[in-house]
Write a protein that holds these residues in place. Structure first.
Motif, short mmCIF file in Angstrom:
data_model
loop_
_atom_site.label_atom_id
_atom_site.label_comp_id
_atom_site.label_asym_id
_atom_site.label_seq_id
_atom_site.Cartn_x
_atom_site.Cartn_y
_atom_site.Cartn_z
N GLY A 1 5.96 8.61 4.03
CA GLY A 1 6.84 8.09 3.00
C GLY A 1 8.30 8.18 3.36
O GLY A 1 9.16 8.34 2.50
N THR B 1 0.83 -1.20 0.00
CA THR B 1 0.00 0.00 0.00
C THR B 1 0.87 1.26 0.00
O THR B 1 1.78 1.39 0.81
CB THR B 1 -0.92 0.01 1.23
OG1 THR B 1 -1.81 -1.12 1.16
CG2 THR B 1 -1.77 1.28 1.29
N SER B 2 0.58 2.18 -0.91
CA SER B 2 1.36 3.41 -1.03
C SER B 2 1.07 4.35 0.13
O SER B 2 0.05 4.23 0.82
CB SER B 2 1.03 4.12 -2.34
OG SER B 2 -0.31 4.60 -2.32
N SER B 3 1.96 5.33 0.34
CA SER B 3 1.74 6.33 1.38
C SER B 3 0.44 7.09 1.15
O SER B 3 -0.31 7.39 2.08
CB SER B 3 2.92 7.32 1.44
OG SER B 3 4.07 6.71 1.94
N LYS B 4 0.17 7.41 -0.10
CA LYS B 4 -1.06 8.13 -0.45
C LYS B 4 -2.30 7.34 -0.02
O LYS B 4 -3.20 7.88 0.63
CB LYS B 4 -1.11 8.40 -1.95
CG LYS B 4 -2.42 9.01 -2.44
CD LYS B 4 -2.38 9.22 -3.94
CE LYS B 4 -3.72 9.76 -4.47
NZ LYS B 4 -4.81 8.77 -4.30
N ASP B 5 -2.35 6.07 -0.38
CA ASP B 5 -3.49 5.24 -0.03
C ASP B 5 -3.55 4.98 1.48
O ASP B 5 -4.64 4.91 2.07
CB ASP B 5 -3.45 3.91 -0.79
CG ASP B 5 -3.71 4.09 -2.28
OD1 ASP B 5 -4.29 5.12 -2.65
OD2 ASP B 5 -3.33 3.20 -3.06
N ARG C 1 5.03 5.21 7.12
CA ARG C 1 4.09 4.87 6.06
C ARG C 1 3.19 6.05 5.70
O ARG C 1 2.77 6.20 4.56
CB ARG C 1 3.27 3.64 6.45
CG ARG C 1 4.14 2.40 6.69
CD ARG C 1 3.34 1.14 6.69
NE ARG C 1 2.82 0.84 5.37
CZ ARG C 1 1.94 -0.13 5.13
NH1 ARG C 1 1.45 -0.86 6.13
NH2 ARG C 1 1.50 -0.34 3.91
N ARG D 1 -2.53 7.06 3.86
CA ARG D 1 -3.05 8.28 4.48
C ARG D 1 -4.55 8.41 4.27
O ARG D 1 -5.29 8.78 5.18
CB ARG D 1 -2.35 9.51 3.90
CG ARG D 1 -0.92 9.71 4.35
CD ARG D 1 -0.43 11.11 4.00
NE ARG D 1 -0.53 11.39 2.57
CZ ARG D 1 0.42 11.13 1.69
NH1 ARG D 1 1.54 10.54 2.07
NH2 ARG D 1 0.27 11.44 0.42
N GLU D 2 -5.00 8.15 3.05
CA GLU D 2 -6.42 8.31 2.74
C GLU D 2 -7.28 7.36 3.57
O GLU D 2 -8.31 7.76 4.12
CB GLU D 2 -6.66 8.08 1.25
CG GLU D 2 -6.14 9.21 0.38
CD GLU D 2 -6.32 8.95 -1.11
OE1 GLU D 2 -6.73 7.83 -1.47
OE2 GLU D 2 -6.06 9.88 -1.90
N ASN D 3 -6.86 6.11 3.68
CA ASN D 3 -7.62 5.14 4.47
C ASN D 3 -7.58 5.48 5.96
O ASN D 3 -8.58 5.31 6.67
CB ASN D 3 -7.10 3.73 4.22
CG ASN D 3 -7.62 3.15 2.92
OD1 ASN D 3 -8.75 2.69 2.83
ND2 ASN D 3 -6.78 3.16 1.88
N ASN E 1 -7.34 8.52 7.26
CA ASN E 1 -8.26 9.63 7.45
C ASN E 1 -9.71 9.17 7.45
O ASN E 1 -10.53 9.62 8.25
CB ASN E 1 -8.05 10.68 6.36
CG ASN E 1 -7.02 11.72 6.72
OD1 ASN E 1 -7.07 12.30 7.79
ND2 ASN E 1 -6.07 11.96 5.84
#
Length: 207
Positions: A205, A23-27, A202, A29-31, A33
């Motif tokens: 990043g 899982t990417s840092s972007k995903d 995570r 963070r989104e999850n 939140n």
């Protein structure tokens, strides 16, 4: 002391996505939140309301608004990852900050930054950190918040283990704990297993 595991299919699904190593840092963070937002419903269930007079397009009536100020206290840095999601549903919340690091010799948490908000002694205070492992940082942050005068305190995390829960229950029996998962063990390096890895790395990043 109250300890609540907030179980919901959406939370379980998003937490599973976050656990995956790919899982990417972007995903991530989104999850994180989004889980924070979902947990808000349970965390604020007992929040006091006051009656107010309002007027709709049709008539005058009675309504209800939150009757107490809210303060969020993320434990820097990983706690910042959950704060945005909670604040989206409680946009009037003030945000205090507590920065802690672990002394490598004593293994005790050391404060390096702390900034409180106004009127914290009369506020509904939520201390936030995605991980509750040994419980040392969480206990220290709550101690600092109490030193500021905070009285109504809840601790919110994403993943926890028995050791951390027991530490908070011993040190702060008056503080309610909310988590999305109680994981099986804490390994010799202080990581929750299966856990999420290093939540701060995570989220941002970093390594």
């Amino acid at each position: 002391m109250s300890f609540t595991i907030i179980k919901h299919p959406l939370i379980i699904d998003k937490l599973t996505r976050m656990r995956k190593v790919e899982t990417s840092s972007k995903d991530f963070r989104e999850n994180l939140n989004e889980i924070g937002q979902l947990m808000v419903y349970e965390i604020f269930r007992d929040m006091p309301l006051k009656e107010v007079d309002i007027e709709t397009p049709v008539t005058k009536t009675k309504g209800y608004t939150i009757d107490v100020p809210v303060v969020l206290i993320p434990i820097i840095r990983a706690g910042l990852g959950m704060t945005e999601g909670i604040q989206k549903l409680v946009p009037t919340a003030r945000i205090a900050h507590i920065g802690l690091y672990r002394n490598e010799e004593t293994l005790e948490p050391v404060e390096y930054y702390a900034k409180k908000t106004k009127n914290i002694e009369n506020s509904y205070v939520i201390v936030v950190d995605p991980m509750l492992a040994t419980g040392g940082s969480a206990s220290k942050a709550i101690e600092i918040a109490k030193g500021w005068g905070a009285k109504q305190i809840k601790f919110v995390c994403l993943v926890s283990v028995k050791e951390g829960i027991e530490k908070l229950q011993k040190d702060h029996p008056d503080v309610e704990i909310y988590t999305a998962s109680l994981d099986p063990i804490l390994n010799e390096d202080g990581y929750i297993v299966p856990g999420l890895g290093d939540a701060g790395d995570r989220i941002f990043g970093t390594k």
